[in-house]
Design a protein around this motif. Structure first.
Motif, PDB file in Angstrom:
ATOM      1  N   THR A  73       0.773  -1.328   0.120  1.00 50.44           N
ATOM      2  CA  THR A  73      -0.100  -0.216   0.040  1.00 50.44           C
ATOM      3  C   THR A  73       0.733   1.274   0.149  1.00 50.44           C
ATOM      4  OG1 THR A  73      -1.555  -1.083   1.330  1.00 50.44           O
ATOM      5  CG2 THR A  73      -1.958   1.205   0.950  1.00 50.44           C
ATOM      6  N   MET A  76       2.314   1.867  -3.355  1.00 48.75           N
ATOM      7  CA  MET A  76       1.334   2.120  -4.316  1.00 48.75           C
ATOM      8  C   MET A  76       1.068   3.679  -4.138  1.00 48.75           C
ATOM      9  SD  MET A  76      -1.546  -0.784  -4.279  1.00 48.75           S
ATOM     10  CE  MET A  76      -2.298  -0.036  -3.068  1.00 48.75           C
ATOM     11  N   SER A  77       0.703   4.098  -2.937  1.00 49.00           N
ATOM     12  CA  SER A  77       0.542   5.572  -2.573  1.00 49.00           C
ATOM     13  C   SER A  77       1.711   6.235  -3.125  1.00 49.00           C
ATOM     14  CB  SER A  77       0.474   5.793  -1.011  1.00 49.00           C
ATOM     15  OG  SER A  77      -0.763   4.656  -0.638  1.00 49.00           O
ATOM     16  N   MET A  80       1.435   6.822  -6.963  1.00 55.92           N
ATOM     17  CA  MET A  80       0.139   7.541  -7.385  1.00 55.92           C
ATOM     18  C   MET A  80       0.628   8.930  -7.052  1.00 55.92           C
ATOM     19  SD  MET A  80      -1.841   5.819  -9.189  1.00 55.92           S
ATOM     20  CE  MET A  80      -2.997   6.837  -9.445  1.00 55.92           C
ATOM     21  N   GLY A  84       1.755   9.560 -10.440  1.00 55.93           N
ATOM     22  CA  GLY A  84       0.503   9.027 -11.178  1.00 55.93           C
ATOM     23  C   GLY A  84       0.334   9.127 -12.544  1.00 55.93           C
ATOM     24  N   PRO A  85       0.266  10.155 -13.380  1.00 56.30           N
ATOM     25  CA  PRO A  85       0.182  10.055 -14.908  1.00 56.30           C
ATOM     26  C   PRO A  85       0.819   9.175 -15.697  1.00 56.30           C
ATOM     27  CG  PRO A  85      -0.068  12.205 -13.939  1.00 56.30           C
ATOM     28  CD  PRO A  85       0.624  11.510 -13.007  1.00 56.30           C
ATOM     29  N   ALA A  87       2.316   6.327 -14.297  1.00 59.60           N
ATOM     30  CA  ALA A  87       1.810   5.048 -13.899  1.00 59.60           C
ATOM     31  C   ALA A  87       0.530   4.499 -14.686  1.00 59.60           C
ATOM     32  CB  ALA A  87       1.723   4.948 -12.453  1.00 59.60           C
ATOM     33  N   LEU A  88      -0.181   5.562 -14.932  1.00 58.09           N
ATOM     34  CA  LEU A  88      -1.425   5.204 -15.646  1.00 58.09           C
ATOM     35  C   LEU A  88      -1.281   5.178 -17.054  1.00 58.09           C
ATOM     36  CD1 LEU A  88      -3.985   7.328 -13.435  1.00 58.09           C
ATOM     37  CD2 LEU A  88      -3.363   4.954 -13.195  1.00 58.09           C
ATOM     38  N   GLN A  89      -0.182   5.537 -17.621  1.00 62.10           N
ATOM     39  CA  GLN A  89       0.049   5.765 -19.112  1.00 62.10           C
ATOM     40  C   GLN A  89       0.584   4.471 -19.787  1.00 62.10           C
ATOM     41  OE1 GLN A  89      -0.981   6.713 -22.007  1.00 62.10           O
ATOM     42  NE2 GLN A  89      -0.936   8.942 -21.299  1.00 62.10           N
ATOM     43  N   SER A 298       2.475  -0.229 -16.615  1.00 59.80           N
ATOM     44  CA  SER A 298       3.258   0.678 -16.064  1.00 59.80           C
ATOM     45  C   SER A 298       3.171   0.584 -14.542  1.00 59.80           C
ATOM     46  CB  SER A 298       2.970   2.054 -16.615  1.00 59.80           C
ATOM     47  OG  SER A 298       3.185   2.104 -18.077  1.00 59.80           O
ATOM     48  N   PHE A 299       2.047   0.692 -14.199  1.00 58.02           N
ATOM     49  CA  PHE A 299       1.543   0.528 -12.780  1.00 58.02           C
ATOM     50  C   PHE A 299       2.010  -0.506 -12.155  1.00 58.02           C
ATOM     51  CE2 PHE A 299      -1.229  -0.217  -9.291  1.00 58.02           C
ATOM     52  CZ  PHE A 299      -1.246   1.084  -8.784  1.00 58.02           C
ATOM     53  N   SER A 300       1.846  -1.515 -12.503  1.00 55.39           N
ATOM     54  CA  SER A 300       2.441  -2.984 -11.706  1.00 55.39           C
ATOM     55  C   SER A 300       3.935  -2.655 -11.687  1.00 55.39           C
ATOM     56  CB  SER A 300       2.132  -4.083 -12.622  1.00 55.39           C
ATOM     57  OG  SER A 300       0.910  -4.686 -12.383  1.00 55.39           O
TER      58      SER A 300
END
Lengths: 449, 449
Positions: A73, A76-77, A80, A84-85, A87-89, A298-300
């Motif tokens: 956790t 992850m925090s 983000m 964030g952008p 990791a989401l791309q 990207s996120f993982s």
């Protein structure tokens, strides 16, 4: 289902000569390779074994509850909040550069020196197996592998219409002389050999480890014969006592493609693994990866990278070692107590014990009775491409608690003893012989020798 | 690199007739299909376009910054708090059941009625394309697709040694009569046709949408010819004014495999998409998925599922619509202002405008000059399997801000005008003709007609 996978001949005119059947109107449209995709025995088992009253010694699930949730956790925090952008791309088809640098540190623990530019991040190391197979396997090719071998690797090889040729192991892993003979025999038959697929350390399912001196010898045999070595190493860091020999890749960087994963040392839910490959192969793996999925998540990747930066990941691996060591020891002592008529391997790491039943017992035929007795396992036949393994069982100690393991082995003993009684009743061959030491997991497979 | 992808003949004895070269010792070991994996033009562009001073109208990255980060962070925290061990573990090869139920709600917005049991969650819809192609394409098969078509779909088809046969579009999408003729012609040539790959709504790269009445007609043509329809619909929910026609899948469930994704309506960094397929095909897709990656990421799926439960996801899609609508309008008005000698499509949704240059200009040859002028685009040739598209450019309005879009189009106009001046100087053919309306994106490709 099986009958449906039979291939219907497609005529020169491009029209199927047989229409679709009433279960599948597209029956005649599948590619020839689709016939090689069938449900594995392990897969069918998962459905049965997931009932809560069944003690499952079947699956290969790591015990992720030993991972403190706040470590994940927090990672992850941070990701983000700070990135964030990104990791989401979409990201690079090769994988996040920072994570690839960190993977070098993980591999260094097994003696591997490499460049981050030769790493390709994949969707679990399973996808590296798939991409590598797509790049190398033509129909009719032969893949050499230990017998037994990892089920879902063999499913992939078969899906690219290649055949698996098993090479026997003993307690020190793959037998070099047997490999040499097997290669000579297959070459004499005019077969195309592409690579040796091997799990040298804490083998799945056999639990054995390739001795250090054999690693160099096997590499030499591969080099002499122009065969790549595909080294699959998911369990190497999960040793119980002394550290295993360095990875085969530590001895040679041009002839080995090495596969690693975070599924066992962190968590499989992220689906992050990697391949380390010679330059030219790495380039093709990246292209194959991009074609298949555009880029790994990207996120993982960034969550894992942040976890490796923030947390005491080596300490966490040590925690996992302790968990699995206790479970392995519980399993071995339960086997000694309840199944003295069987033999088994005693692994120094990893997830699996390979059990050999008394003569004349059939692990696959016995499975329904086992499930009735509320214990599940994977029959040895799942790990052979050639019908071998009837007398064997893979027992997983990774996921069940020590208490469940003892209960499971006791139930298994009831099943085995029940089968032996039955056998005794219907034959009058006197006391059954049992073997306490297995020199080899399989004879040369009947259809390949 | 290109020369290295040429396949060396492998002799009957299984030994390569040529040794490895000094760049790649494994040159002769690759499968025949590996020759089909080459770097796309779009890929090479990404490297150039990522320099901060370049305005990139090239990529297809969604504007994820329009997504409030706390929506994602909250979903993640809830998942880890309530179901951490499940999210970190292996899951089903078909995907998380709750997410598959929620996907039904997403697809219902485009008129699709289905069962969650016919959905297979994949690593982005890209992986559904890969798995479907692996299941259906034999070497020499033909895939029908719009001309132009999505680059990385064509890379996959080629990697399974299939050929792409383009069918022209007009402002109402794929032309049914052209499809009928093309099929007849290919069948007469004895070619095996497996499926029609189509992006009916807000086409990538053409920006056009298949008219409602044509959807039924194209489905009928496919049915008459025993050809599956592979409907790829990443952009359908991102419309600007009126809602587009329902998905083709809403008209027929036996002859259509539908692909959807969360990459454009949420974020691509999770790599979560799906296939909706007839029962028998779905079963095979699950097996192919399990062989390739064991299971899609539990973690990614559960975060998305939680996001769909917690957040106003329809409102968020509306936000994205507003962002992209403004960017599209900015692009169109900049084109009108700066490039009156060109023609373009004016999409009602999605990410792309398809530009046609004045006669005799070559978008690929012009690209180095464009990059020098600090604007990047994707040349039209990337979207044809047959060398078409030299006069075309794909312009992406999804990622750059409106200000960047105006700057980018102004720079592009400088490039185009410079090229026209050059052309004018070296030819004396008088004023160049420009076309304001393109009826068709390509003539029948030379190598297939």
């Amino acid at each position: 289902m099986k009958a449906k996978q039979k291939r219907i001949h497609v005529s020169e005119q491009g029209r199927p000569t047989a229409p679709g059947n009433n279960l599948d109107p597209w029956y005649s449209s599948y590619a020839a390779r689709a016939a090689g995709l069938s449900a594995s025995e392990v897969r069918a088992l998962f459905a049965v074994a997931s009932r809560p009253e069944v003690v499952s010694l079947a699956g290969g699930m790591p015990y992720v509850s030993a991972l403190p949730e706040d470590l994940v956790t927090n990672a992850m925090s941070t990701v983000m909040r700070d990135e964030g952008p990104t990791a989401l791309q979409y990201g690079s088809g090769q994988g996040v550069p920072k994570l690839r640098e960190q993977i070098l540190d993980v591999m260094a623990l097994e003696g591997i020196k490499a460049s981050a530019s030769d790493i390709v991040v994949t969707t679990g190391s399973q996808h590296a197996l798939e991409l590598f197979s797509k790049l190398f396997l033509d129909p009719g090719d032969v893949v050499l592998s230990e017998g037994p071998s990892y089920v879902t690797a063999m499913v992939i090889f078969k899906s690219y219409q290649a055949e698996v040729a098993h090479v026997p192991m003993d307690d020190n892993g793959l037998i070099p002389e047997a490999l040499r003979e097997r290669i000579a025999q297959l070459k004499a038959e005019g077969r195309r050999l592409k690579f040796l697929y091997t799990i040298p350390t804490f083998h799945n399912p056999a639990g054995v480890t390739l001795a250090a001196e054999r690693r160099a010898e096997i590499l030499q045999i591969a080099q002499e014969n122009g065969i790549l070595v595909l080294e699959d190493n998911p369990y190497g860091l999960l040793y119980f006592n002394q550290q295993p020999p360095n990875a085969i890749r530590s001895l040679d960087e041009d002839g080995v493609v090495y596969l690693g994963t975070f599924s066992k040392t962190l968590a499989p839910g992220f689906r992050v693994g990697w391949a380390l490959a010679p330059h030219a192969i790495r380039e093709k793996l990246i292209l194959a990866n991009e074609a298949a999925i555009l880029c790994p998540s990207s996120f993982s990747q960034m969550v894992i990278s942040e976890y490796l930066s923030q947390a005491d990941w080596k300490g966490q691996i040590n925690t996992f070692r302790g968990v699995y060591k206790e479970r392995k020891e519980t399993m071995i002592s339960a086997l000694e107590e309840y199944l003295p008529g069987c033999t088994w391997t005693n692994p120094n790491g990893g997830f699996y014990v390979w059990l050999t039943l008394p003569d004349d017992l059939d692990s696959k035929a016995m499975l329904p009775r086992a499930v009735k007795e509320l214990v599940a396992y994977t029959p040895g036949t799942a790990f052979y491409a050639d019908g071998g393994g009837r007398q064997n069982i893979r027992l997983s100690f990774c996921y069940p608690t020590p208490e469940q393991i003892r209960v499971g082995i006791r139930r298994l003993a009831n099943v085995v003893n029940g089968e032996l009684d039955l056998l005794h009743t219907f034959t009058s061959s006197g006391p059954l012989t049992t073997r306490r030491s297995s020199q080899s997991f399989n004879a040369p497979p009947p259809n390949m020798s």
